[in-house]
Design a protein around this motif. Structure first.
Motif, PDB file in Angstrom:
ATOM      1  N   GLY A 154       0.803  -1.220   0.000  1.00 24.16           N
ATOM      2  CA  GLY A 154       0.000   0.000   0.000  1.00 24.16           C
ATOM      3  C   GLY A 154       0.832   1.264   0.000  1.00 24.16           C
ATOM      4  O   GLY A 154       0.316   2.352   0.277  1.00 24.16           O
ATOM      5  N   TYR A 155       2.121   1.144  -0.360  1.00 21.61           N
ATOM      6  CA  TYR A 155       3.025   2.290  -0.300  1.00 21.61           C
ATOM      7  C   TYR A 155       2.618   3.446  -1.223  1.00 21.61           C
ATOM      8  O   TYR A 155       3.096   4.560  -1.070  1.00 21.61           O
ATOM      9  N   VAL A 156       1.728   3.195  -2.180  1.00 23.63           N
ATOM     10  CA  VAL A 156       1.311   4.249  -3.104  1.00 23.63           C
ATOM     11  C   VAL A 156       0.202   5.130  -2.556  1.00 23.63           C
ATOM     12  O   VAL A 156      -0.106   6.195  -3.118  1.00 23.63           O
ATOM     13  N   LYS A 157      -0.425   4.730  -1.490  1.00 23.35           N
ATOM     14  CA  LYS A 157      -1.628   5.409  -1.014  1.00 23.35           C
ATOM     15  C   LYS A 157      -1.304   6.657  -0.193  1.00 23.35           C
ATOM     16  O   LYS A 157      -0.356   6.685   0.594  1.00 23.35           O
ATOM     17  N   ALA A 158      -2.137   7.682  -0.374  1.00 20.27           N
ATOM     18  CA  ALA A 158      -2.026   8.880   0.454  1.00 20.27           C
ATOM     19  C   ALA A 158      -2.199   8.489   1.916  1.00 20.27           C
ATOM     20  O   ALA A 158      -3.062   7.679   2.256  1.00 20.27           O
ATOM     21  N   GLY A 159      -1.360   9.027   2.770  1.00 16.29           N
ATOM     22  CA  GLY A 159      -1.417   8.699   4.176  1.00 16.29           C
ATOM     23  C   GLY A 159      -0.483   7.580   4.590  1.00 16.29           C
ATOM     24  O   GLY A 159      -0.193   7.420   5.780  1.00 16.29           O
ATOM     25  N   HIS A 160       0.007   6.780   3.621  1.00 18.46           N
ATOM     26  CA  HIS A 160       1.000   5.757   3.958  1.00 18.46           C
ATOM     27  C   HIS A 160       2.254   6.458   4.475  1.00 18.46           C
ATOM     28  O   HIS A 160       2.610   7.554   4.028  1.00 18.46           O
ATOM     29  N   GLN A 161       2.935   5.831   5.404  1.00 18.80           N
ATOM     30  CA  GLN A 161       4.101   6.451   6.034  1.00 18.80           C
ATOM     31  C   GLN A 161       5.129   6.899   4.998  1.00 18.80           C
ATOM     32  O   GLN A 161       5.729   7.982   5.127  1.00 18.80           O
ATOM     33  N   PHE A 162       5.324   6.101   3.956  1.00 12.06           N
ATOM     34  CA  PHE A 162       6.312   6.499   2.957  1.00 12.06           C
ATOM     35  C   PHE A 162       5.838   7.705   2.160  1.00 12.06           C
ATOM     36  O   PHE A 162       6.608   8.635   1.886  1.00 12.06           O
ATOM     37  N   GLN A 163       4.557   7.719   1.759  1.00 16.12           N
ATOM     38  CA  GLN A 163       4.064   8.870   1.001  1.00 16.12           C
ATOM     39  C   GLN A 163       4.088  10.147   1.839  1.00 16.12           C
ATOM     40  O   GLN A 163       4.225  11.250   1.285  1.00 16.12           O
ATOM     41  N   GLU A 164       3.981  10.019   3.142  1.00 12.27           N
ATOM     42  CA  GLU A 164       4.137  11.194   4.001  1.00 12.27           C
ATOM     43  C   GLU A 164       5.573  11.696   3.963  1.00 12.27           C
ATOM     44  O   GLU A 164       5.817  12.908   4.034  1.00 12.27           O
ATOM     45  N   MET A 165       6.544  10.784   3.852  1.00 13.06           N
ATOM     46  CA  MET A 165       7.944  11.191   3.702  1.00 13.06           C
ATOM     47  C   MET A 165       8.132  11.969   2.403  1.00 13.06           C
ATOM     48  O   MET A 165       8.819  12.999   2.376  1.00 13.06           O
ATOM     49  N   VAL A 166       7.511  11.487   1.330  1.00 15.53           N
ATOM     50  CA  VAL A 166       7.621  12.168   0.043  1.00 15.53           C
ATOM     51  C   VAL A 166       6.938  13.526   0.102  1.00 15.53           C
ATOM     52  O   VAL A 166       7.480  14.538  -0.381  1.00 15.53           O
ATOM     53  N   ARG A 167       5.753  13.570   0.695  1.00 13.49           N
ATOM     54  CA  ARG A 167       5.027  14.841   0.796  1.00 13.49           C
ATOM     55  C   ARG A 167       5.826  15.863   1.614  1.00 13.49           C
ATOM     56  O   ARG A 167       5.906  17.045   1.249  1.00 13.49           O
ATOM     57  N   ASP A 168       6.417  15.413   2.705  1.00 11.23           N
ATOM     58  CA  ASP A 168       7.229  16.307   3.525  1.00 11.23           C
ATOM     59  C   ASP A 168       8.407  16.874   2.724  1.00 11.23           C
ATOM     60  O   ASP A 168       8.726  18.063   2.832  1.00 11.23           O
TER      61      ASP A 168
END
Length: 334
Positions: A154-168
């Protein structure tokens, strides 16, 4: 306001099509060096910001842990054409993290390179996620997750811990909020955020200079842009504009296209970042725009500027290869 016409397409002596757009050139302090059109309007950058999205791969230590060099980092920033070299390298990146193509959540499509598609079909094969133009980026995402101990499903989903790293990372680099009201879903299923065009120009000026970054981020940014400039084929593929532009001045020009007529670029020697958008999403017009902007900014190097001007005037050809027209920048870009 309506953006000006920046590119015309001729057939014979007649202008057949016209493309409007906006351009912003910014230094690392946020000073606008050159601006055309409405650069405050939010736009989705799509794949043009992959180098920023790859920052966690380097900053987390994953790139070093898996022994990644310029080739792997370039692919992590790529919109590749699905040629065998791209597919093989993405496969090798995943293997370093103990994964394979089944872990990719970007979806599958046929290679954009015609010869690669024909070869795959002739061999009785069918496309898989490794042929997706974003498979290098997603391989980098997955490697970061595994190295960092983040569950990757689920790494592609908004809110996933990794996507939060990318957003930051995106927010920090561009200085613009990436909020839910301006969030969409990219073609490869990850979140994409619409922010002002000039924010992306600022982001790439910072990526090129490291100004405003902590030392670790400055080193990561330089490493990623340098890798792309060293391995332009892996960033794009055979016959792609990104390759021709970066090869025109090795180590001096970074460019990255995005879907729907977006381009981002950086000129490290000048400390400048560039972002542009062709309003109607035409990729061929966006290519003319970025080549023209680069030619103007690098005009002191007459030999290089001449190469870029040539790239800014590609021919329109008939099916038998005869030149029947041209794409050309308007006076606004000259």
């Amino acid at each position: 306001m309506a953006n000006p016409v920046l590119v015309e397409v001729t057939r014979g002596a007649v202008v057949e099509s016209a493309h409007r757009g906006a351009v912003c050139v910014v230094d690392a302090d946020g000073k606008i060096v050159w601006e055309i059109g409405d650069t405050a309007r939010p736009v989705f950058p799509r794949s043009a910001v992959k180098a920023i999205q790859a920052l966690p791969l380097v900053e987390s230590g994953a790139a070093d842990a898996y022994g990644f060099g310029d080739r792997e980092l370039a692919l992590a920033c790529a919109s590749h054409s699905g040629e065998p070299e791209h597919v093989e390298l993405a496969t090798a990146m995943l293997a370093k993290a103990g994964l394979d193509k089944a872990a990719l959540e970007c979806g599958a499509h046929w290679p954009s390179n015609h010869d690669a598609t024909i070869a795959l079909a002739r061999a009785g094969g069918s496309p898989n996620a490794l042929h997706n133009n974003c498979s290098g980026k997603h391989s980098g995402f997955l490697c970061t997750c595994v190295h960092s101990g983040i569950p990757h499903r689920g790494y592609v989903k908004a809110g996933h811990q990794f996507q939060e790293m990318v957003r930051d990372a995106m927010q920090s680099v561009t200085g613009a909020a990436h909020d839910v009201d301006h969030c969409g879903t990219d073609g490869c299923s990850i979140p994409t955020y619409a922010v002002p065009l000039k924010s992306f120009a600022l982001g790439f000026a910072r990526m090129a200079t490291g100004r405003g970054f902590a030392p670790e981020r400055a080193r990561a940014a330089k490493r990623l842009l340098s890798a792309c400039m060293a391995e332009p084929f892996l960033v794009a593929g055979t016959g792609k504009a990104d390759v021709a532009l970066m090869q025109a001045a090795p180590g001096r020009i970074f460019v990255k296209t995005g879907a729907e007529g977006v381009y981002c670029a950086a000129l490290p020697e000048l400390g400048l970042g560039i972002a542009l958008k062709c309003d109607d999403g035409a990729g061929r017009a966006a290519e003319v725009m970025i080549a023209s902007v680069l030619a103007k900014l690098l005009r002191s190097d007459e030999t290089l500027a001449a190469k870029l001007i040539q790239l800014a005037h590609p021919p329109v050809e008939s099916r038998v290869g005869a030149k029947v027209g041209t794409l050309r920048p308007t006076a606004v870009l000259n």
